[in-house]
Structure formats: structure tokens, C-alpha cells
Design a protein around this motif. Structure first.
Motif, PDB file in Angstrom:
ATOM      1  N   GLU A 377       0.933  -1.162  -0.102  1.00 36.76           N
ATOM      2  CA  GLU A 377       0.028   0.097  -0.092  1.00 36.76           C
ATOM      3  C   GLU A 377       0.888   1.393   0.051  1.00 36.76           C
ATOM      4  OE1 GLU A 377      -3.725   0.556   2.230  1.00 36.76           O
ATOM      5  OE2 GLU A 377      -3.695  -1.544   2.555  1.00 36.76           O
ATOM      6  N   MET A 378       2.160   1.072   0.068  1.00 40.04           N
ATOM      7  CA  MET A 378       3.161   2.403   0.042  1.00 40.04           C
ATOM      8  C   MET A 378       3.139   2.810  -1.441  1.00 40.04           C
ATOM      9  SD  MET A 378       6.631   1.025   0.808  1.00 40.04           S
ATOM     10  CE  MET A 378       7.559   2.784   0.766  1.00 40.04           C
ATOM     11  N   LEU A 379       2.511   2.000  -2.401  1.00 37.49           N
ATOM     12  CA  LEU A 379       2.880   2.353  -3.845  1.00 37.49           C
ATOM     13  C   LEU A 379       1.392   3.233  -4.031  1.00 37.49           C
ATOM     14  CD1 LEU A 379       4.047  -0.988  -5.392  1.00 37.49           C
ATOM     15  CD2 LEU A 379       5.232   0.831  -4.537  1.00 37.49           C
ATOM     16  N   ASP A 380       1.487   3.732  -5.413  1.00 37.18           N
ATOM     17  CA  ASP A 380       0.394   4.659  -5.659  1.00 37.18           C
ATOM     18  C   ASP A 380      -0.616   4.056  -6.209  1.00 37.18           C
ATOM     19  OD1 ASP A 380      -1.112   6.989  -6.165  1.00 37.18           O
ATOM     20  OD2 ASP A 380       0.207   7.848  -7.782  1.00 37.18           O
ATOM     21  N   TRP A 381      -1.462   3.433  -5.655  1.00 37.20           N
ATOM     22  CA  TRP A 381      -2.859   2.714  -6.309  1.00 37.20           C
ATOM     23  C   TRP A 381      -3.805   2.659  -5.268  1.00 37.20           C
ATOM     24  CZ3 TRP A 381      -4.404  -1.764  -3.704  1.00 37.20           C
ATOM     25  CH2 TRP A 381      -3.574  -2.321  -2.858  1.00 37.20           C
ATOM     26  N   GLU A 382      -5.052   2.468  -5.684  1.00 37.19           N
ATOM     27  CA  GLU A 382      -5.913   2.260  -4.614  1.00 37.19           C
ATOM     28  C   GLU A 382      -7.212   1.171  -5.162  1.00 37.19           C
ATOM     29  OE1 GLU A 382      -8.615   5.584  -3.982  1.00 37.19           O
ATOM     30  OE2 GLU A 382      -7.761   6.747  -5.500  1.00 37.19           O
ATOM     31  N   ALA A 383      -7.726   0.801  -4.549  1.00 39.06           N
ATOM     32  CA  ALA A 383      -9.004  -0.253  -4.857  1.00 39.06           C
ATOM     33  C   ALA A 383     -10.083  -0.066  -3.759  1.00 39.06           C
ATOM     34  CB  ALA A 383      -8.496  -1.572  -4.780  1.00 39.06           C
ATOM     35  N   PRO A 384     -11.286  -0.714  -4.058  1.00 42.93           N
ATOM     36  CA  PRO A 384     -12.369  -0.587  -3.172  1.00 42.93           C
ATOM     37  C   PRO A 384     -11.908  -1.937  -2.129  1.00 42.93           C
ATOM     38  CG  PRO A 384     -13.080  -1.450  -5.220  1.00 42.93           C
ATOM     39  CD  PRO A 384     -11.693  -0.879  -5.501  1.00 42.93           C
ATOM     40  N   THR A 385     -12.883  -1.858  -1.192  1.00 42.67           N
ATOM     41  CA  THR A 385     -12.979  -3.008  -0.124  1.00 42.67           C
ATOM     42  C   THR A 385     -13.359  -4.175  -1.015  1.00 42.67           C
ATOM     43  OG1 THR A 385     -14.860  -2.449   0.625  1.00 42.67           O
ATOM     44  CG2 THR A 385     -12.990  -1.851   1.930  1.00 42.67           C
ATOM     45  N   GLY A 386     -13.110  -5.664  -0.685  1.00 41.31           N
ATOM     46  CA  GLY A 386     -13.719  -6.719  -1.465  1.00 41.31           C
ATOM     47  C   GLY A 386     -12.764  -7.710  -1.546  1.00 41.31           C
ATOM     48  N   GLY A 387     -11.469  -7.531  -0.925  1.00 40.61           N
ATOM     49  CA  GLY A 387     -10.477  -8.438  -1.105  1.00 40.61           C
ATOM     50  C   GLY A 387      -9.338  -7.857  -2.082  1.00 40.61           C
ATOM     51  N   TYR A 388      -9.734  -6.803  -2.752  1.00 39.82           N
ATOM     52  CA  TYR A 388      -8.622  -6.258  -3.812  1.00 39.82           C
ATOM     53  C   TYR A 388      -7.470  -5.747  -2.896  1.00 39.82           C
ATOM     54  CZ  TYR A 388     -13.208  -6.594  -6.342  1.00 39.82           C
ATOM     55  OH  TYR A 388     -14.451  -7.109  -6.575  1.00 39.82           O
ATOM     56  N   LEU A 389      -7.781  -5.020  -1.981  1.00 32.84           N
ATOM     57  CA  LEU A 389      -6.397  -4.470  -1.157  1.00 32.84           C
ATOM     58  C   LEU A 389      -5.511  -5.642  -0.978  1.00 32.84           C
ATOM     59  CD1 LEU A 389      -8.623  -2.206   0.874  1.00 32.84           C
ATOM     60  CD2 LEU A 389      -7.031  -1.201  -0.935  1.00 32.84           C
ATOM     61  N   LEU A 390      -6.004  -6.469  -0.208  1.00 35.58           N
ATOM     62  CA  LEU A 390      -4.958  -7.694   0.227  1.00 35.58           C
ATOM     63  C   LEU A 390      -4.523  -8.490  -1.087  1.00 35.58           C
ATOM     64  CD1 LEU A 390      -3.737  -8.972   2.457  1.00 35.58           C
ATOM     65  CD2 LEU A 390      -5.805 -10.511   2.709  1.00 35.58           C
ATOM     66  N   THR A 391      -5.196  -8.505  -2.187  1.00 39.66           N
ATOM     67  CA  THR A 391      -4.718  -9.613  -3.264  1.00 39.66           C
ATOM     68  C   THR A 391      -3.364  -8.440  -3.966  1.00 39.66           C
ATOM     69  OG1 THR A 391      -6.782 -10.326  -3.722  1.00 39.66           O
ATOM     70  CG2 THR A 391      -5.324 -10.192  -5.503  1.00 39.66           C
ATOM     71  N   ALA A 392      -3.682  -7.111  -3.939  1.00 40.00           N
ATOM     72  CA  ALA A 392      -2.631  -6.512  -4.617  1.00 40.00           C
ATOM     73  C   ALA A 392      -1.489  -6.418  -3.626  1.00 40.00           C
ATOM     74  CB  ALA A 392      -3.128  -5.053  -4.990  1.00 40.00           C
ATOM     75  N   SER A 393      -1.630  -6.308  -2.513  1.00 41.56           N
ATOM     76  CA  SER A 393      -0.492  -6.387  -1.527  1.00 41.56           C
ATOM     77  C   SER A 393       0.258  -7.358  -1.661  1.00 41.56           C
ATOM     78  CB  SER A 393      -1.211  -6.092  -0.154  1.00 41.56           C
ATOM     79  OG  SER A 393      -1.795  -4.622   0.012  1.00 41.56           O
ATOM     80  N   LEU A 394      -0.513  -8.657  -1.812  1.00 42.09           N
ATOM     81  CA  LEU A 394       0.358  -9.878  -1.726  1.00 42.09           C
ATOM     82  C   LEU A 394       1.073  -9.970  -3.160  1.00 42.09           C
ATOM     83  CD1 LEU A 394      -2.499 -12.084  -0.288  1.00 42.09           C
ATOM     84  CD2 LEU A 394      -0.369 -11.669   0.729  1.00 42.09           C
ATOM     85  N   ALA A 395       0.433  -9.517  -4.116  1.00 42.83           N
ATOM     86  CA  ALA A 395       0.857  -9.797  -5.651  1.00 42.83           C
ATOM     87  C   ALA A 395       2.225  -8.591  -5.749  1.00 42.83           C
ATOM     88  CB  ALA A 395      -0.288  -9.209  -6.478  1.00 42.83           C
ATOM     89  N   THR A 396       1.920  -7.564  -5.271  1.00 38.59           N
ATOM     90  CA  THR A 396       3.160  -6.625  -5.327  1.00 38.59           C
ATOM     91  C   THR A 396       4.299  -6.889  -4.535  1.00 38.59           C
ATOM     92  OG1 THR A 396       2.242  -5.145  -3.941  1.00 38.59           O
ATOM     93  CG2 THR A 396       1.843  -4.597  -6.078  1.00 38.59           C
ATOM     94  N   GLY A 397       4.161  -7.581  -3.295  1.00 35.34           N
ATOM     95  CA  GLY A 397       5.107  -8.209  -2.206  1.00 35.34           C
ATOM     96  C   GLY A 397       5.907  -9.284  -3.248  1.00 35.34           C
ATOM     97  N   ARG A 398       5.181 -10.244  -3.622  1.00 36.71           N
ATOM     98  CA  ARG A 398       5.608 -11.184  -4.459  1.00 36.71           C
ATOM     99  C   ARG A 398       6.537 -10.705  -5.794  1.00 36.71           C
ATOM    100  NH1 ARG A 398       4.456 -14.016  -9.109  1.00 36.71           N
ATOM    101  NH2 ARG A 398       5.174 -16.333  -9.044  1.00 36.71           N
ATOM    102  N   ALA A 399       6.005  -9.818  -6.359  1.00 39.06           N
ATOM    103  CA  ALA A 399       6.763  -9.256  -7.343  1.00 39.06           C
ATOM    104  C   ALA A 399       7.954  -8.578  -6.925  1.00 39.06           C
ATOM    105  CB  ALA A 399       5.828  -8.177  -8.356  1.00 39.06           C
ATOM    106  N   ALA A 400       7.982  -7.678  -6.024  1.00 39.94           N
ATOM    107  CA  ALA A 400       9.026  -7.119  -5.627  1.00 39.94           C
ATOM    108  C   ALA A 400      10.421  -8.112  -4.982  1.00 39.94           C
ATOM    109  CB  ALA A 400       8.853  -6.008  -4.202  1.00 39.94           C
ATOM    110  N   ALA A 401       9.917  -9.103  -4.379  1.00 43.11           N
ATOM    111  CA  ALA A 401      10.858 -10.154  -4.241  1.00 43.11           C
ATOM    112  C   ALA A 401      11.513 -10.903  -5.201  1.00 43.11           C
ATOM    113  CB  ALA A 401      10.110 -11.295  -3.257  1.00 43.11           C
ATOM    114  N   ILE A 402      10.692 -11.030  -6.292  1.00 45.94           N
ATOM    115  CA  ILE A 402      11.201 -11.622  -7.590  1.00 45.94           C
ATOM    116  C   ILE A 402      12.170 -10.710  -8.188  1.00 45.94           C
ATOM    117  CG2 ILE A 402      10.645 -12.251  -9.977  1.00 45.94           C
ATOM    118  CD1 ILE A 402       7.835 -13.612  -8.861  1.00 45.94           C
TER     119      ILE A 402
END
Length: 417
Positions: A377-402
Motif C-alpha cells: 500500500e505504500m505504492l500509488d494505487w487504490e482499490a475498493p474493499t472486497g479483497g482487492y487491497l489484500l490481493t494487490a498487496s500480496l501480489a506486489t510483495g511477491r513481484a518485488a521479491a522476484i
């Protein structure tokens, strides 16, 4: 090769999982006494892990940032989140809204299993270590109960969250330190937030005392809402607060409402108090003769309007509108709430703004700070509630690690050459 992950939320923990899974030594630093505190709070009402809708539809929930997040989310979408949870022994199910939850609706069992797996992989955790930037020679600086300490790593993943829920560790204090390094950071703003209403009558600061004292904290349901230009209709519910409105239906509109207020000083939100009725049906019922009955009794018997919904009509409509069948029918389907300001950022569920995607390369590495990566969430994006916030947080954490793995491999190759 030692790697630091700063921030023990979902993005940071996912980065630690990927890095440790590739044999790297990983140290996770967090300012709080324990990691995952906002994650646990999110689970109090039932942990919404992700959403079951097709990935293309899920991506559209990120609005203007859909393309920027596309590769990360495609590589770790809603189905991948469910498979990952299953790997931790957490069975999930799809609710009636399409949202995905753990079968027991709790966050704590998932977090415990996750932390156990990370510790088994050799990840080391350092609680009460507040990152305060870099030293002059590039070491990481931390404030701890024992005093200040400096640490050096081959690479760093920043997963520091936005600026909401300061008491859980996300305070946005990192922004000026990154800006001092030449990193572009968009201003942090509240997202998925409540709003204060504009004064409903001269001399008021918002709601009338009667409405606030009688109904604050009560839900308005069922309801639907749309923007003033009639776009974006959604159904749900919201809550009347002391100063305005909040709740899931409000959050779904919060990004555009916030921007309209910033541009024009206020925003109008149209509320449908009778989403199960057409405009024609409402007009027909309102137009029926009511004889000696009061308007409140008539609307209650014909349309089920009572309590808070009736009070909102009295709060927002002039007497002439209440007495005019067409005006009243229109208001029941398009009741205008004029919103004056979003609630403070620390009350918001999430934040907009942060490190811009222009400041990152394709590996989620800061262009101005080689070897430093950012996620969540420190990146410049936003999303409504509904699981989208957590999905993108996990996805970008994975992408940054790769990205870290790719960058370190390149450096190792360069050294060997």
C-alpha cells in the motif's frame, strides 16, 4: 545474500516468503511489537482474502492503476491467493457477494501458520524496530527500545503501508525520506473512507442535532447509490455517523467523491432509498390518496419507509418537496447528499498516493535507489474493499521479491565476470 524487509504486513511477509524460499537470508523489521496487526484487524469482521471474479474484472477494480498492476496481479490473482492459503492449511469459501473468506472467517489462524512457515524457512523477525531512513553511507537506520542501530544488507524491500491506522504502524513517515533520495511520492490521501456532510441548514455544521442524536450509528439499508451524473450505480448499505456517512457503499464511491471535493469543494452523492422499486412504482405509491393519514404513516404503509430513512427525508427536503408527489418520489430514488470533506486519513481503511510507478522499474526497484524495492500500500494505487487491497498487496510483495532475486543475480553475474 542478506535481504531486509521493512514492514511486517501482507506485502512484506509475502516478499519474505519468496526470498527465503530461494535460500536467501531474510530479516523482517517492524515498528510494532508484533507483525500483521492491520491484517488481524481486517479479520475481525471476517477476513476477506480476495475476490472470485475473473482476473480481468478484478484488475479493473484498480482503475487508473490497472495496467501498472497487471503483471503482478496476473502472476498472483484471486485463484493463486486461495491456493496459497490452502498451502497454509486454510480452507476458503466464496460468499454470496463473490468475496473469498477463510472457512472459519478468522485471520489469526492464517497468520500463525504463515509466521510458522517463515520461521521454519529461517526468516528472522525484529519487532519494535522503527525504520528512520538511511545513514550518510547508505546503511539502514532503526530506532529500537535499546537505542539507535544501523544495519547493512545486499537489498531492501520496503513494505511500509500507507498512512491510515497509525496506531497499527502505518503512518506515512517514510515519504520525506524517500523524497530526499529523489523518489517521486504522490501525496497520501484517504481511500475507502467516510465523509462529512455539508451543512443541511443555515447555522449547522452538518447533520441536525435531532438526526445525529437519534440515528448516528444506524445503517441505511437496503440502499443503492450513484454519482451525480447518474453513473456507477451500486447497491449495498451505509451508516449514518455524527458528522456524515461511512460504510461499504460509501467506500465504493470514495475515490471519485474525494477527487470531486478536491476539485470543486464538495460532491453530491445520490442515494436510492428504495432500490427494489422502479421510479414509476414509487411515484404510483406516493401519489395514492392518503386521506387523514400523516405522510410518515402513508410512506411506511405503502413503501416501508420509516425510521432513519424517513428522518433523512425530513432532514434534506423542504416542506414543499415533501408535499409534492413527484418531487418526493424523485427524492426517494435520488436523494442528494452533499459531501463536504473526506474523514481524516488516519480513519480511512486504506490510502491513495504513495511511491509512483514512474519511480519504479519493472522489478519494483526504486530508480533513484538501486537495491531498494517497494511493495504494497505504500505504492500509488487504490482499490475498493472486497479483497482487492489484500490481493494487490500480496501480489506486489511477491513481484518485488522476484525483482530482488533478478537484481541480485545480475550483480552476482557482474562480479563473476
Amino acid at each position: 545474500m542478506p535481504v531486509a524487509v521493512i514492514g511486517g504486513g501482507p506485502a512484506g511477509l509475502m516478499a519474505a516468503e519468496v526470498l527465503s524460499g530461494h535460500g536467501l537470508a531474510v530479516d523482517v523489521f517492524d515498528a510494532m511489537p508484533s507483525v500483521g496487526r492491520k491484517f488481524l484487524l481486517a479479520g475481525r469482521g471476517g477476513l476477506n482474502l480476495t475476490h472470485s471474479e475473473p482476473t480481468d474484472a478484478l484488475l479493473r477494480r484498480f482503475g487508473e492503476r490497472s495496467e501498472a498492476l497487471r503483471d503482478a496481479v496476473l502472476a498472483f490473482d484471486g485463484n493463486a491467493v486461495r491456493e496459497w492459503a490452502a498451502g497454509l492449511g486454510i480452507e476458503t469459501f466464496v460468499g454470496t457477494s463473490g468475496r473469498v473468506f477463510p472457512k472459519d472467517m478468522k485471520a489469526a489462524p492464517l497468520l500463525r501458520a504463515w509466521l510458522h512457515r517463515l520461521r521454519e524457512a529461517g526468516v528472522r523477525f525484529h519487532a519494535r524496530h522503527r525504520w528512520t531512513g538511511w545513514t550518510g553511507d547508505g546503511a539502514l537506520r532503526f530506532t529500537t527500545p535499546a537505542g539507535e542501530t544501523m544495519e547493512r544488507f545486499d537489498a531492501t524491500v520496503l513494505a511500509l503501508g500507507g498512512a491510515s491506522w497509525k496506531r497499527l504502524g502505518s503512518d506515512g513517515a517514510w515519504a520525506p525520506w524517500l523524497q530526499a533520495r529523489g523518489v517521486e511520492v504522490a501525496p497520501l490521501r484517504p481511500s475507502n473512507c467516510g465523509f462529512d456532510v455539508a451543512p443541511t441548514a443555515p447555522g449547522r455544521s452538518g447533520w441536525s442535532d435531532h438526526l445525529r442524536q437519534r440515528f448516528a450509528g444506524q445503517p441505511v439499508k437496503p440502499a443503492a447509490a450513484r454519482h451525480a451524473d447518474d453513473s456507477g450505480r451500486q447497491q449495498g448499505e451505509f451508516v449514518l455517523t455524527d458528522t456524515g456517512v461511512e460504510g461499504s457503499l460509501v467506500y465504493a464511491f470514495s475515490a471519485r467523491l474525494r477527487e470531486e471535493i478536491a476539485a470543486h469543494g464538495q460532491a453530491t452523492w445520490l442515494v436510492d432509498l428504495l432500490p427494489q422499486h422502479t421510479q414509476e412504482q414509487v411515484l404510483a405509491e406516493v401519489s395514492r390518496p392518503r386521506g387523514p393519514r400523516s405522510l410518515s404513516t402513508h410512506l411506511k404503509s405503502r413503501l416501508g419507509i420509516q425510521g432513519l430513512k424517513m428522518a433523512l427525508l425530513h432532514e434534506l427536503l423542504a416542506r414543499e418537496q415533501l408535499e409534492d408527489a413527484r418531487a418526493l418520489a424523485l427524492a426517494l430514488k435520488r436523494l442528494p447528499l452533499v459531501l463536504a470533506r473526506p474523514r481524516p486519513i488516519d480513519e480511512a481503511i486504506s490510502t491513495a498516493g504513495g511511491v509512483t510507478f514512474a519511480a519504479l522499474d519493472h522489478r519494483y526497484m526504486l530508480r533513484a535507489a538501486p537495491g531498494v524495492f517497494a511493495a504494497g500500500e505504500m505504492l500509488d494505487w487504490e482499490a475498493p474493499t472486497g479483497g482487492y487491497l489484500l490481493t494487490a498487496s500480496l501480489a506486489t510483495g511477491r513481484a518485488a521479491a522476484i525483482g530482488v532475486l533478478e537484481w541480485l543475480a545480475g550483480h552476482e553475474t557482474a562480479r563473476e565476470g
